[in-house]
Design an enzyme around this catalytic site. Structure first.
Site, PDB file in Angstrom:
ATOM      1  N   GLU A 136       0.792  -1.179  -0.013  1.00 45.52           N
ATOM      2  CA  GLU A 136       0.053   0.215   0.036  1.00 45.52           C
ATOM      3  C   GLU A 136       0.918   1.215  -0.004  1.00 45.52           C
ATOM      4  O   GLU A 136       0.676   2.195  -0.634  1.00 45.52           O
ATOM      5  CB  GLU A 136      -1.011   0.106   1.283  1.00 45.52           C
ATOM      6  CG  GLU A 136      -1.746   1.246   1.365  1.00 45.52           C
ATOM      7  CD  GLU A 136      -2.758   1.357   2.430  1.00 45.52           C
ATOM      8  OE1 GLU A 136      -2.738   0.529   3.529  1.00 45.52           O
ATOM      9  OE2 GLU A 136      -3.623   2.176   2.350  1.00 45.52           O
ATOM     10  N   ASP A 156      -0.865  -5.043   3.181  1.00 51.19           N
ATOM     11  CA  ASP A 156      -1.291  -4.031   3.660  1.00 51.19           C
ATOM     12  C   ASP A 156      -0.784  -3.765   5.129  1.00 51.19           C
ATOM     13  O   ASP A 156      -1.011  -4.851   5.971  1.00 51.19           O
ATOM     14  CB  ASP A 156      -2.872  -3.826   3.894  1.00 51.19           C
ATOM     15  CG  ASP A 156      -3.350  -2.714   4.407  1.00 51.19           C
ATOM     16  OD1 ASP A 156      -2.546  -1.622   4.779  1.00 51.19           O
ATOM     17  OD2 ASP A 156      -4.345  -2.547   4.252  1.00 51.19           O
ATOM     18  N   ILE A 205      -1.036  -1.803   7.601  1.00 58.48           N
ATOM     19  CA  ILE A 205      -2.054  -1.577   8.662  1.00 58.48           C
ATOM     20  C   ILE A 205      -3.133  -1.389   8.230  1.00 58.48           C
ATOM     21  O   ILE A 205      -3.683  -0.329   7.539  1.00 58.48           O
ATOM     22  CB  ILE A 205      -1.712  -0.258   9.497  1.00 58.48           C
ATOM     23  CG1 ILE A 205      -0.374  -0.345  10.110  1.00 58.48           C
ATOM     24  CG2 ILE A 205      -2.778  -0.192  10.789  1.00 58.48           C
ATOM     25  CD1 ILE A 205       0.016   0.784  11.232  1.00 58.48           C
ATOM     26  N   ASP A 206      -4.354  -2.513   8.315  1.00 59.09           N
ATOM     27  CA  ASP A 206      -5.595  -2.057   7.480  1.00 59.09           C
ATOM     28  C   ASP A 206      -6.444  -1.760   8.806  1.00 59.09           C
ATOM     29  O   ASP A 206      -6.317  -2.351   9.861  1.00 59.09           O
ATOM     30  CB  ASP A 206      -6.004  -3.537   7.086  1.00 59.09           C
ATOM     31  CG  ASP A 206      -7.602  -3.316   6.348  1.00 59.09           C
ATOM     32  OD1 ASP A 206      -8.121  -4.084   6.624  1.00 59.09           O
ATOM     33  OD2 ASP A 206      -7.210  -2.502   5.505  1.00 59.09           O
ATOM     34  N   THR A 248      -6.938   1.737   9.511  1.00 55.94           N
ATOM     35  CA  THR A 248      -5.819   2.682   9.992  1.00 55.94           C
ATOM     36  C   THR A 248      -6.689   3.768  10.896  1.00 55.94           C
ATOM     37  O   THR A 248      -6.133   3.996  11.931  1.00 55.94           O
ATOM     38  CB  THR A 248      -5.209   3.638   8.824  1.00 55.94           C
ATOM     39  OG1 THR A 248      -4.831   2.759   7.789  1.00 55.94           O
ATOM     40  CG2 THR A 248      -4.161   4.509   9.192  1.00 55.94           C
ATOM     41  N   ASP A 291      -5.923  -5.069   0.680  1.00 55.60           N
ATOM     42  CA  ASP A 291      -6.918  -5.455   1.923  1.00 55.60           C
ATOM     43  C   ASP A 291      -7.693  -6.911   1.665  1.00 55.60           C
ATOM     44  O   ASP A 291      -8.127  -7.315   2.864  1.00 55.60           O
ATOM     45  CB  ASP A 291      -8.226  -4.125   1.571  1.00 55.60           C
ATOM     46  CG  ASP A 291      -7.807  -2.758   1.905  1.00 55.60           C
ATOM     47  OD1 ASP A 291      -8.222  -1.913   1.017  1.00 55.60           O
ATOM     48  OD2 ASP A 291      -6.952  -2.514   2.731  1.00 55.60           O
TER      49      ASP A 291
END
Lengths: 308, 278
Positions: free
Chosen positions: A94, A115, A117-118, A120, A245
């Protein structure tokens, strides 16, 4: 059905799995081992950053910057770590660490889709639905998946044809076939806020509310897929998620016995920005029918200059 | 009357009882549950709800035979109206987030509050699936797993994370209103979440993980503990139209700060659930 799945797993050679692709043979065991180690490291980093986040918040500093820094740090840790062992693989992250995040077509080549940090917004606020998501694809299908939520100590893992696990214990989708008895997950994404799209989004929520057992919104697409995989929720749909994601979550749901398709009923396309996951094909069909032609199409991840 | 009630002892006893009840809930959360529909629609109750309420009420009665109860299952089995008196009264929701519990979605909790002279003295909210325990005693602060907690201090609506619910009724008018508020909120705030437990929603505000919680249709037992815990964490609890919170009104708005609470109140389309809890 249960017996069949168990027998199938016993019959598969689990010891050493390699796969051919256009590149040299890919050692899946090695890929998984490296990925696992690196995710554990990244999880520690994420947990630490989350405590600092709260301090920044109350002091009124720029949390947007801090979270971007953490995103980048985690992605770099993962991609640079993997690149050391697999310099020829393709990397889609990402934050763009391994090359442009969007605009590249998915090929047969071994591809990591990450990803850092999904969820956020949740992470910034300290709400626990947030995770690191790493998917490994080969020959255009998902082979390995890890989603790790260090806030509540949940690590979801899967290898193709080997089942799905949470913290080492096998998990299964709920087996629910009826929408009336289902918990459905959906997200109210800001990308869908312009009046026409909002009307579609809210219209779909209203329809689901009238039919389903309950509706939930967690704020993280990857966690939504994990919840379906563990059987805590029965279905999930969203018009927005990027490939990073869903690249891991799709395998988790399938290995848990669920299905992942396009919300209009066709095959799931990881670059398509659209996803529908369900405990069973029957439930998936009912959800597709209910959504009908109220669909939203965002710019694909494999098209150049995706700005969403 | 408050001086003749040993609040320290009350707290110790309810703390232990919720731990015991938590074990029961966590064990039963492993598998998806059988349920019955309560007030029609999708308001559910399970055997666990009833077992937990019994466990807590019997446990309290052993030590305090004169105390009163307002419990969710008590109410639904036909005792209906709950008049709050000055007597020490325990207000209990044995499993808040029953829908989640039935589905083995690990986000539900026990919620217990103690009111004396109509003032909330003790509040406990406990999610045994994720080991999240929120406690407060009036004047002594709010705690999460033994650690002192504070609401976020957030004043700006644009930076606020809001938790609310879609509700347990299929009444079309209510559904439209819920949706309308969601659409309005979604555009103004940082994010909107619906996780399925009213008590845990309030706990999230006390923890600072969310900045606002509003809901129409909750009951007294969903919010009694949460109201104290949020206030002890420095947050506010008011009526969603901006006035004073009324625990029997079936309406709640909790927020990190008074300014944020009032800004949210201005935005909401109001709804007055009938009947009231009293």
């Amino acid at each position: 059905m249960e017996m069949f799945r168990l027998v199938r797993q016993w019959l598969l050679p689990l010891k050493s799995m390699t796969s051919k692709s256009n590149c040299a043979a890919v050692d899946l065991d090695k890929c998984y081992a490296q990925m696992n180690q690196l995710v554990d490291k990244a999880a520690k980093l994420m947990k630490e950053a989350s405590t600092k986040m709260r301090l920044y918040d109350t002091k009124g500093n720029n949390t947007a910057d801090l979270v971007t820094a953490t995103d980048r740090e985690i992605e770099q840790l993962l991609i640079k770590g993997l690149m050391e062992h697999f310099p020829d693989h393709v990397y889609i992250g990402e934050e763009g660490t391994g090359g442009a995040a969007t605009g590249r077509k998915l090929t047969d080549a071994p591809t990591w889709i990450i990803d850092p940090i999904d969820g956020t917004t949740n992470f910034v606020h300290g709400l626990h639905y947030t995770c690191i998501s790493v998917g490994f694809w080969l020959n255009k299908q998902p082979e390995l998946a890890i989603c790790c939520n260090p806030m509540i100590g949940q690590k979801f893992t899967a290898r193709r044809n080997c089942g799905a696990y949470m913290n080492g214990v096998q998990i299964e989708a709920s087996g629910q076939t009826e929408l009336e008895k289902s918990i459905i997950l959906n997200e109210l994404n800001s990308a869908n806020f312009e009046p026409e799209l909002m009307a579609i989004q809210m219209g779909n929520s209203q329809k689901m509310l009238e039919k389903a057992h309950a509706l939930r919104t967690t704020g993280s697409a990857a966690m939504d897929l994990c919840l379906v995989a563990m059987g805590a929720a029965d279905g999930y749909y969203e018009f927005y998620p990027h490939c990073w994601d869903t690249a891991a979550g799709v395998l988790l749901v399938r290995e848990a016995g669920g299905v992942v398709i396009d919300p209009a009923g066709g095959e799931f396309d990881v670059m398509g920005r659209r996803v529908l996951a369900a405990a069973t094909p029957q439930l998936g069909e009912q959800m597709v029918k209910l959504l009908g032609d109220m669909q939203i199409y965002h710019a694909r991840d494999d098209e150049p200059a995706s700005t969403n | 009357m408050a001086d003749s009630v040993d609040l320290g002892k009350c707290f110790e006893i309810i703390n232990n009882l919720t731990t015991e009840a938590g074990r029961l809930i966590a064990r039963n959360n492993e598998t998806r549950q059988e349920f019955v529909c309560k007030s029609g629609d999708i308001d559910l109750v399970t055997q666990t709800d009833q077992d937990v309420e019994k466990l807590i009420m019997n446990g309290i009665r052993q030590h305090f035979p004169d105390h009163k109860f307002i419990g969710e299952e008590e109410s639904s089995t036909g005792n209906g109206v709950n008049k709050l008196t000055d007597a020490p009264t325990w207000i209990i929701d044995p499993v808040d987030g029953t829908m989640n519990f039935v589905h083995a979605f690990p986000h539900s909790c026990i919620s217990v509050g103690l009111k004396v002279n109509k003032v909330t003295e003790i509040g406990i909210i406990y999610n045994p699936m994720l080991e999240q325990r929120f406690t407060a005693r009036r004047g002594q602060g709010a705690y999460y797993n033994g650690r002192r907690i504070q609401a976020s201090g957030q004043r700006e609506i644009g930076k606020a994370l809001v938790v609310s619910e879609f509700g347990t009724t299929r009444d079309e008018q209510k559904l439209q209103l819920v949706n309308e508020n969601f659409a309005k909120m979604a555009r103004k705030v940082h994010g909107l979440r619906a996780l399925g437990s009213a008590a845990l929603n309030m706990a999230m505000v006390a923890l600072g993980a969310a900045d606002v919680n509003y809901e129409f249709g909750i009951h007294a037992w969903d919010v009694c503990a949460g109201d104290l815990i949020v206030r002890e964490a420095g947050g506010v609890v008011i009526d969603p139209a901006g006035g004073e919170f009324d625990i029997m009104s079936r309406r709640v708005l909790a927020a990190a700060t008074p300014e944020l609470a009032q800004d949210i109140a201005k935005e909401l389309t109001q709804y007055y659930p009938q009947p009231r809890d009293d």
